[in-house]
Structure formats: C-alpha cells, structure tokens
Write an enzyme that holds these catalytic residues in place. Structure first.
Site, PDB file in Angstrom:
ATOM      1  CE  LYS A 105       2.206 -15.468   3.541  1.00  0.00           C
ATOM      2  NZ  LYS A 105       1.571 -16.067   4.749  1.00  0.00           N
ATOM      3  NE  ARG A 163      -3.859 -16.877   1.072  1.00  0.00           N
ATOM      4  CZ  ARG A 163      -3.831 -16.084   2.135  1.00  0.00           C
ATOM      5  NH1 ARG A 163      -2.743 -15.962   2.847  1.00  0.00           N
ATOM      6  NH2 ARG A 163      -4.918 -15.441   2.506  1.00  0.00           N
ATOM      7  CG  ASP A 179      -4.650 -13.690   6.028  1.00  0.00           C
ATOM      8  OD1 ASP A 179      -4.245 -13.818   4.861  1.00  0.00           O
ATOM      9  OD2 ASP A 179      -4.086 -12.967   6.872  1.00  0.00           O
ATOM     10  CG  ASP A 211       1.558 -10.566   3.333  1.00  0.00           C
ATOM     11  OD1 ASP A 211       0.613 -10.292   2.570  1.00  0.00           O
ATOM     12  OD2 ASP A 211       1.383 -10.971   4.510  1.00  0.00           O
ATOM     13  CB  SER A 213       0.232 -12.122  -0.707  1.00  0.00           C
ATOM     14  OG  SER A 213       0.895 -13.051   0.117  1.00  0.00           O
TER      15      SER A 213
END
Ligand SMILES: *[C@@H]1O[C@H](CO)[C@@H](O)[C@H](O)[C@H]1NC(C)=O
Ligand SMILES: *[C@@H]1O[C@H](CO)[C@@H](O)[C@H](O)[C@H]1NC(C)=O
Ligand SMILES: *[C@@H]1O[C@H](CO)[C@@H](O)[C@H](O)[C@H]1NC(C)=O
Ligand SMILES: *[C@@H]1O[C@H](CO)[C@@H](O)[C@H](O)[C@H]1NC(C)=O
Length: 411
Positions: free
Chosen positions: A160, A219, A223, A162, A194
């Site tokens: 992942k 994403r 959040d 970010d 993200s």
C-alpha cells in the site's frame, strides 16, 4: 499544476517507458481480502504500555494465527497487512528501508516467512514522500527502485503506497514509477495506490484509465473511521460519483472505499450489515481492521457470511451502482455472473422504525427468466421468496440498516 499539463506529462512518461497495457501482474482478479492494522491499532508504538497491541511482529503473528485458527483464511481473508509506523527512523548503511529493530526483531523477511508458513500473504506500507503520514521513513522518487527491490527481497506480497508529504507532480511520477519498479522485481506484488484520494478522486483530475493500468486497487476518498457518519459519507460519495468510479473497476483493478469497521466499537449490528452490504455491492476489497483475538461472535458471523463473500468476490468483477435515492432510502444493485444479482435496500433514516418495501423484478430491469428467480436474504441466510414478473416480495428494513438480497435465476 495545471491538469492538462499533468496529463501530458504522464502520457510522455508512459511513452518513454513504453508501457501502455493495463496492469498485468495477474493479481487481485477478485477484490483482495484480509486484515490490516491501521484503523484499530493506528500508530501504537509503546510496547511497554501496550505489549499486545503495539505495531510489532508480535501483533501480526497473532493476527496470522487467528486468521488460520478461526476459519478466516479458508473464506478468502488471506492478506496480513502492516500499515504505517513499522519502520526505523533512519535507513540502513546501504540506504535501504529497515523495520524498527525492537518491534520487528526477526525483520520483515522473518515475519513474511512466518505468514507464508501459515498459508497467508504479507502486505506492507510505504509512503511516497519525504516521510509517512505518521512521520516514519518515506519513499523518495530516487529510492522507489531500491524500495521496490527491498520489499521483493523481504518476500512481501502487497504494497500500500500512501501519499502524505508529496505534491501532485511527485505523485504523478512516483506512483507509475513504483508500478514499473515492482514489476521489474519479478515478484508478484499487489499494488494499492492512495494516489486518487490525494487528487480528490474524480475526473478529470484523476485519470482512472491510467490508474487502472498501474495499480490493482486504489483509495478514492477519505479515510474511514469507526463511526456511522463516516460510513454513510463514504457510501454517499461513492453513489454520487459512480459515473466516474464504476467503469474503472474490474478484475485486477478495484476502487477501495477503505477498511471494514465491523468488529470495532462504533457500528451496531444493523450498521455493520449496511457497511458490508454496500462494500460487497461496490466490489470493494475486504480488509478488516479489528482485533481478531477479541471480536464478538455477532461481528464474526457477519464478516464470515459466505453468501456476502460470494457476492463481493463475484467473478464478473463488475462494480454495482445506486439505482435509486431519496432522503431516507437508497437502492443499490450489482450484476453478478450467471445472470445473478445482488440488491441492497438501505434505509438511511435517522428517526422512526422499520420501513416497508416491496421487491418486484421488472422495475429493476431484471428480466423474467422462464422459471423465475430465487430470492435469498443474505444476512438472514434463507430463501425468502420465489419471483417471476407477476410476484412481489414484501419486507422491512430498520433505520440505518440494510436488507441484502441475492437473486438467482432458476432457469
Ligand atoms: C513539488 O516538489 C518538488 C520537489 O520534489 C518541487 O521541485 C516542485 O516545485 C513541487 N511542485 C509544486 C507544484 O509544488
Ligand atoms: C510485468 O509486466 C509484464 C507485462 O505487462 C507481465 O507480463 C508480467 O507478468 C509482470 N510481472 C510481474 C512480476 O508483475
Ligand atoms: C488517460 O490515460 C490513458 C492511458 O494512459 C490515456 O490513453 C488517455 O488519453 C488519458 N485520458 C485523458 C483524458 O487524458
Ligand atoms: C469520523 O468521521 C466523521 C464523519 O466524517 C467526522 O465527523 C469525525 O470527526 C471523524 N472522527 C475522527 C476521529 O476523525
């Protein structure tokens, strides 16, 4: 940066590296499922005060054990994902990322071995920027290749990435660069970006064609947190922008509305069903962020519902859409393989009691099949009706809850 310039820059970049095919790493053909530390365990690093709950190899081993022992793995929950706050504060003498030595004494590679031995997969977290959101080691444009190789050496299965502490230009270079760098390692690594969430998640600022060529999941929006307000805000946002989002999803490429909160403190049983139903309609990745050591039987039963998982993991991989919305009600529909459908009746009212609805197929664009359809209530786990174009099924939905139907042709 001006959006046109950005797009031009990205196309140039792609032309230069000569890669214009959709991301073809063969991974995440259905939405990935597993467990991730973030929402429940956040950046807890005080292992004296919280020996069982701090971000440490001990926590991830414990979750891996539970995933196997309690039947999660057999249902498809196979990733054990580290999130932020795992790294040391400095790179090693070779410039490589390294985990906090006290909290990860076996190293990430040792943890990966443990997780693999259990038949599970390990995910790790990185951040494109000078530091992570939590202030740990970030990945700079210059270290993308090295960091990808480091993750592959550690035998990590998912990343992942970010985007805290970077700007839009850096992200437009760094996210593609990491995609190619992961590919170049030769190790199949699911890539979760993200990126769109940092660019407001919508067209034209986000080019989802491009994103889906580079990432397996991404994403799009804020959040999540452990509250109904946040869950419904995410549901509304995905419904309001489905024209941008829905076409982007498919096998190997998924929109990610964020973690499952079921099993924590903020959602009651009805609200938990609502999150799960809409996430399944959205073909969302199913990553729980809860404590599998103490989860209630009720929450576990919801998360382990086989028909729910079957809907989420449908092979067609087509994201569902909201087909009706008024002040207190939303109807969501997902087309599944083999002429099957899922329908979610979401009552969003914040006052009053259960509301009556009736389900009949023709207005939903579900055409009659010669022998009709069986209608299953997913959370009640029963066949509730048999429908052809002449029938209706009546039922009630609690406020801030959902009834999720699975509809299967008999013909
Ligand atoms: C983004 O960051 C880079 C440094 O990495 C800098 O050169 C550039 O000016 C920044 N761009 C914007 C739009 O802030
Ligand atoms: C790298 O990309 C090529 C071309 O898209 C693909 O065939 C291959 O499977 C990828 N390898 C990995 C490890 O992702
Ligand atoms: C989006 O990206 C794709 C693939 O890289 C490209 O072909 C297309 O032109 C881009 N769309 C826009 C509107 O820039
Ligand atoms: C959780 O989300 C809700 C809805 O967006 C917001 O009002 C609340 O402040 C958030 N809580 C935290 C701790 O971020």
């Amino acid at each position: 940066m001006h959006c046109g310039t950005l797009v031009l820059f990205i196309s140039l970049y792609l032309t230069l590296v000569g890669l214009c095919e959709p991301l073809d790493n063969g991974l995440a053909r259905t939405p990935p499922m597993g467990w991730i530390a973030w929402e429940r365990f956040k950046c807890t690093t005080d292992c004296k005060l919280y020996p069982d709950n701090c971000i440490s190899e001990r926590l991830f081993r414990a979750m891996a054990d539970k995933l196997v022992e309690d039947g999660w793995k057999d249902l498809g929950y196979q990733y054990v994902n580290i999130d932020d706050c795992w790294s040391a504060m400095v790179r090693d003498i070779n410039g490589k990322l390294q985990p906090d030595p006290d909290r990860f004494p076996s190293g990430i590679k040792g943890l990966a071995e443990y997780v693999h031995f259990k038949g599970l997969k390990l995910g790790i977290y990185g951040d494109l920027g000078h530091s992570t959101c939590g202030g740990y080691l970030g990945t700079l444009l210059e270290t993308v290749d090295l960091d990808a190789r480091t993750f592959a050496e550690w035998e990590v299965d998912m990343l992942k990435l970010d985007g805290c502490n970077s700007n839009s230009t850096e992200r437009s270079i760094g996210y593609p660069k990491m995609s190619y760098a992961l590919n170049a390692t030769g190790r199949p690594i699911v890539y979760s970006c993200s990126w769109p969430a940092y660019e407001d998640g919508l067209l034209p600022k986000v080019n989802y064609t491009l994103v889906s060529q580079l990432c397996n999941l991404w994403r799009n929006y804020d959040d999540i947190n452990d509250s109904w307000n946040k869950v419904i805000a995410i549901i509304n946002w995905f419904g309001d922008h489905q024209e941008d989002l829905q076409p982007a999803a498919g096998p190997g490429r998924w929109n990610d509305p964020d973690m499952l909160m079921v099993g924590n403190f903020g959602l009651n049983q009805d609200q938990s069903k609502a999150q799960l139903a809409i996430w399944a309609i959205l073909a969302a990745p199913f990553f729980m962020s809860n404590d599998l050591r103490t989860i209630s039987d009720d929450a576990k039963a919801l998360l382990q519902n086989k028909l729910l998982i079957y809907i989420d993991q449908d092979k067609l991989g087509q994201q569902g859409v909201r087909i009706k919305k008024d002040e207190d009600f939303q109807l969501w529909k997902r087309k599944l393989a083999h002429g099957q459908f899922a329908l979610a009746y979401l009552n969003t009212a914040e006052r009053g009691g259960a509301k009556s609805f009736s389900l009949s197929l023709p207005p939903l664009g579900i055409k009659d099949c010669a022998h009709g359809y069986n209608v299953y209530d997913v959370f009640d786990k029963k066949l509730v009706s048999f429908l052809n174009s002449n029938h209706t099924h009546s039922f009630r939905v609690n406020p801030r809850s959902v009834v999720l139907f699975f509809i299967r042709p008999v013909c």
